[in-house]
Design an enzyme around this catalytic site. Sequence first.
Site, PDB file in Angstrom:
ATOM      1  N   SER A 129       0.860  -1.189   0.000  1.00 22.94           N
ATOM      2  CA  SER A 129       0.000   0.000   0.000  1.00 22.94           C
ATOM      3  C   SER A 129       0.894   1.237   0.000  1.00 22.94           C
ATOM      4  CB  SER A 129      -0.860   0.006   1.264  1.00 22.94           C
ATOM      5  OG  SER A 129      -1.455   1.266   1.455  1.00 22.94           O
ATOM      6  N   TYR A 142      -2.279  -1.333  10.273  1.00 23.83           N
ATOM      7  CA  TYR A 142      -2.327  -1.710   8.848  1.00 23.83           C
ATOM      8  C   TYR A 142      -1.119  -1.125   8.111  1.00 23.83           C
ATOM      9  CZ  TYR A 142      -3.763  -1.633   3.953  1.00 23.83           C
ATOM     10  OH  TYR A 142      -3.792  -1.772   2.589  1.00 23.83           O
TER      11      TYR A 142
HETATM   12  N1  LIG Z   1      -8.710  -0.828  -1.644  1.00 21.83           N
HETATM   13  C1  LIG Z   1      -7.746  -0.017  -1.231  1.00 21.83           C
HETATM   14  O1  LIG Z   1      -7.973   1.195  -1.033  1.00 21.83           O
HETATM   15  C2  LIG Z   1      -6.340  -0.544  -1.057  1.00 21.83           C
HETATM   16  C3  LIG Z   1      -5.288   0.381  -1.014  1.00 21.83           C
HETATM   17  C4  LIG Z   1      -3.992  -0.080  -0.840  1.00 21.83           C
HETATM   18  C5  LIG Z   1      -3.743  -1.449  -0.727  1.00 21.83           C
HETATM   19  N2  LIG Z   1      -4.782  -2.331  -0.769  1.00 21.83           N
HETATM   20  C6  LIG Z   1      -4.478  -3.777  -0.605  1.00 21.83           C
HETATM   21  O2  LIG Z   1      -5.004  -4.490  -1.709  1.00 21.83           O
HETATM   22  C7  LIG Z   1      -5.241  -5.839  -1.331  1.00 21.83           C
HETATM   23  C8  LIG Z   1      -6.621  -6.260  -1.807  1.00 21.83           C
HETATM   24  O3  LIG Z   1      -7.591  -5.504  -1.121  1.00 21.83           O
HETATM   25  P1  LIG Z   1      -8.959  -5.008  -1.792  1.00 21.83           P
HETATM   26  O4  LIG Z   1      -8.931  -3.540  -1.807  1.00 21.83           O
HETATM   27  O5  LIG Z   1      -9.221  -5.737  -3.030  1.00 21.83           O
HETATM   28  O6  LIG Z   1      -9.971  -5.433  -0.616  1.00 21.83           O
HETATM   29  P2  LIG Z   1     -11.178  -6.463  -0.576  1.00 21.83           P
HETATM   30  O7  LIG Z   1     -12.136  -6.182  -1.684  1.00 21.83           O
HETATM   31  O8  LIG Z   1     -11.695  -6.422   0.829  1.00 21.83           O
HETATM   32  O9  LIG Z   1     -10.483  -7.885  -0.845  1.00 21.83           O
HETATM   33  C9  LIG Z   1      -9.714  -8.526   0.137  1.00 21.83           C
HETATM   34  C10 LIG Z   1      -9.540  -9.994  -0.230  1.00 21.83           C
HETATM   35  O10 LIG Z   1      -8.765 -10.645   0.791  1.00 21.83           O
HETATM   36  C11 LIG Z   1      -9.376 -11.886   1.118  1.00 21.83           C
HETATM   37  N3  LIG Z   1      -9.093 -12.291   2.484  1.00 21.83           N
HETATM   38  C12 LIG Z   1      -9.299 -11.589   3.627  1.00 21.83           C
HETATM   39  N4  LIG Z   1      -8.970 -12.319   4.690  1.00 21.83           N
HETATM   40  C13 LIG Z   1      -8.532 -13.526   4.221  1.00 21.83           C
HETATM   41  C14 LIG Z   1      -8.064 -14.720   4.848  1.00 21.83           C
HETATM   42  N5  LIG Z   1      -7.956 -14.821   6.192  1.00 21.83           N
HETATM   43  N6  LIG Z   1      -7.717 -15.765   4.065  1.00 21.83           N
HETATM   44  C15 LIG Z   1      -7.835 -15.689   2.719  1.00 21.83           C
HETATM   45  N7  LIG Z   1      -8.270 -14.573   2.064  1.00 21.83           N
HETATM   46  C16 LIG Z   1      -8.623 -13.516   2.819  1.00 21.83           C
HETATM   47  C17 LIG Z   1     -10.880 -11.622   0.906  1.00 21.83           C
HETATM   48  O11 LIG Z   1     -11.559 -12.843   0.621  1.00 21.83           O
HETATM   49  P3  LIG Z   1     -12.501 -13.655   1.633  1.00 21.83           P
HETATM   50  O12 LIG Z   1     -13.149 -12.664   2.544  1.00 21.83           O
HETATM   51  O13 LIG Z   1     -13.452 -14.346   0.708  1.00 21.83           O
HETATM   52  O14 LIG Z   1     -11.573 -14.593   2.317  1.00 21.83           O
HETATM   53  C18 LIG Z   1     -10.870 -10.737  -0.325  1.00 21.83           C
HETATM   54  O15 LIG Z   1     -10.884 -11.515  -1.487  1.00 21.83           O
HETATM   55  C19 LIG Z   1      -5.063  -5.891   0.194  1.00 21.83           C
HETATM   56  O16 LIG Z   1      -3.805  -6.437   0.508  1.00 21.83           O
HETATM   57  C20 LIG Z   1      -5.119  -4.431   0.602  1.00 21.83           C
HETATM   58  O17 LIG Z   1      -4.397  -4.181   1.783  1.00 21.83           O
HETATM   59  C21 LIG Z   1      -6.083  -1.911  -0.929  1.00 21.83           C
END
Ligand SMILES: NC(=O)c1ccc[n+]([C@@H]2O[C@H](COP(=O)([O-])OP(=O)(O)OC[C@H]3O[C@@H](n4cnc5c(N)ncnc54)[C@H](OP(=O)(O)O)[C@@H]3O)[C@@H](O)[C@H]2O)c1
Length: 246
Positions: A129, A142
């Site tokens: 991030s 985080y």
């Molecule tokens: N969106 C943002 O603003 C942003 C910004 C910077 C970085 N990121 C990073 O991008 C990545 C993806 O996030 P996103 O934005 O796409 O969020 P998201 O839509 O909430 O997706 C998160 C994913 O992680 C999975 N997950 C959570 N806990 C898990 C576990 N214990 N075991 C296996 N899978 C798990 C969830 O699947 P299940 O719940 O089905 O397990 C879901 O598919 C993350 O690492 C996040 O920190 C996001």
Amino acid sequence: MRAFITGASSGIGRELAFQLVALNYDLILVARRIDRLKEIKEKIKDQDVIVIQSDLNDSKQFQNLIEQLKQYEIDLFINNAGFGKVGHSKDIDTSQEIEMIELNIISLHKLTKFAIDHMKKGKIVNVSSLASFLPTPKIACYAATKSYVTSYSLSLDYELKKQNIPINVLTVTPGPIKTEFGKVAGADQKIKGMDVKKCVRLIIKGIHKSKKIIVPGFKMKLLKFIIKFIPRKWILASAYKIQSKK
Ligand SMILES: NC(=O)c1ccc[n+]([C@@H]2O[C@H](COP(=O)([O-])OP(=O)(O)OC[C@H]3O[C@@H](n4cnc5c(N)ncnc54)[C@H](OP(=O)(O)O)[C@@H]3O)[C@@H](O)[C@H]2O)c1
């Protein structure tokens, strides 16, 4: 070519699945919500898609996942699963923070080490991030987990190059993206985020160029550059203000 993606049931991981299929990748998709992974599999006709239900924080399920992965050649290994929690650290349940540290750091670390042993060549992509570059009050734990991801991935990539091992470790550092991240983090989402399709297009472009750090979007690239020159107390104050809007 085969890509492995954790956290493929939603957001960035789900979109990566669709855009990589369009580039003829076969897929291995992992998340806890298997129904969502099956929905993705049903929509994809032309490529081979394997879906695996796994809670990466559950040691038995994690080991089972590793055993299954040993059967496949993987060219692109994407550690994307992760979550955050917004609020004063004092008020966030410690068990939730430990769960975050286990998923964002420990499981990513173990999967990265597995990938290095298992892949003969290819790319490991660790989703970090922009928060990894700065201390971020009100999403402190985080941001700290993501600092680990960025620091470890950059060092590891350098080590592998020195050891002549043909595996690149690329780090993705997005700013806010419209996914389920905000809802899971307990944020109100008053901050506008980038469209996830656009974000993933830029991530894939970065992967193909083997960029060491992939920052999706011009504004976020500029921010990453500017923060190097801003005194830390200003960074802390403005990060606190921004996170308080969520
Ligand atoms: N969106 C943002 O603003 C942003 C910004 C910077 C970085 N990121 C990073 O991008 C990545 C993806 O996030 P996103 O934005 O796409 O969020 P998201 O839509 O909430 O997706 C998160 C994913 O992680 C999975 N997950 C959570 N806990 C898990 C576990 N214990 N075991 C296996 N899978 C798990 C969830 O699947 P299940 O719940 O089905 O397990 C879901 O598919 C993350 O690492 C996040 O920190 C996001």
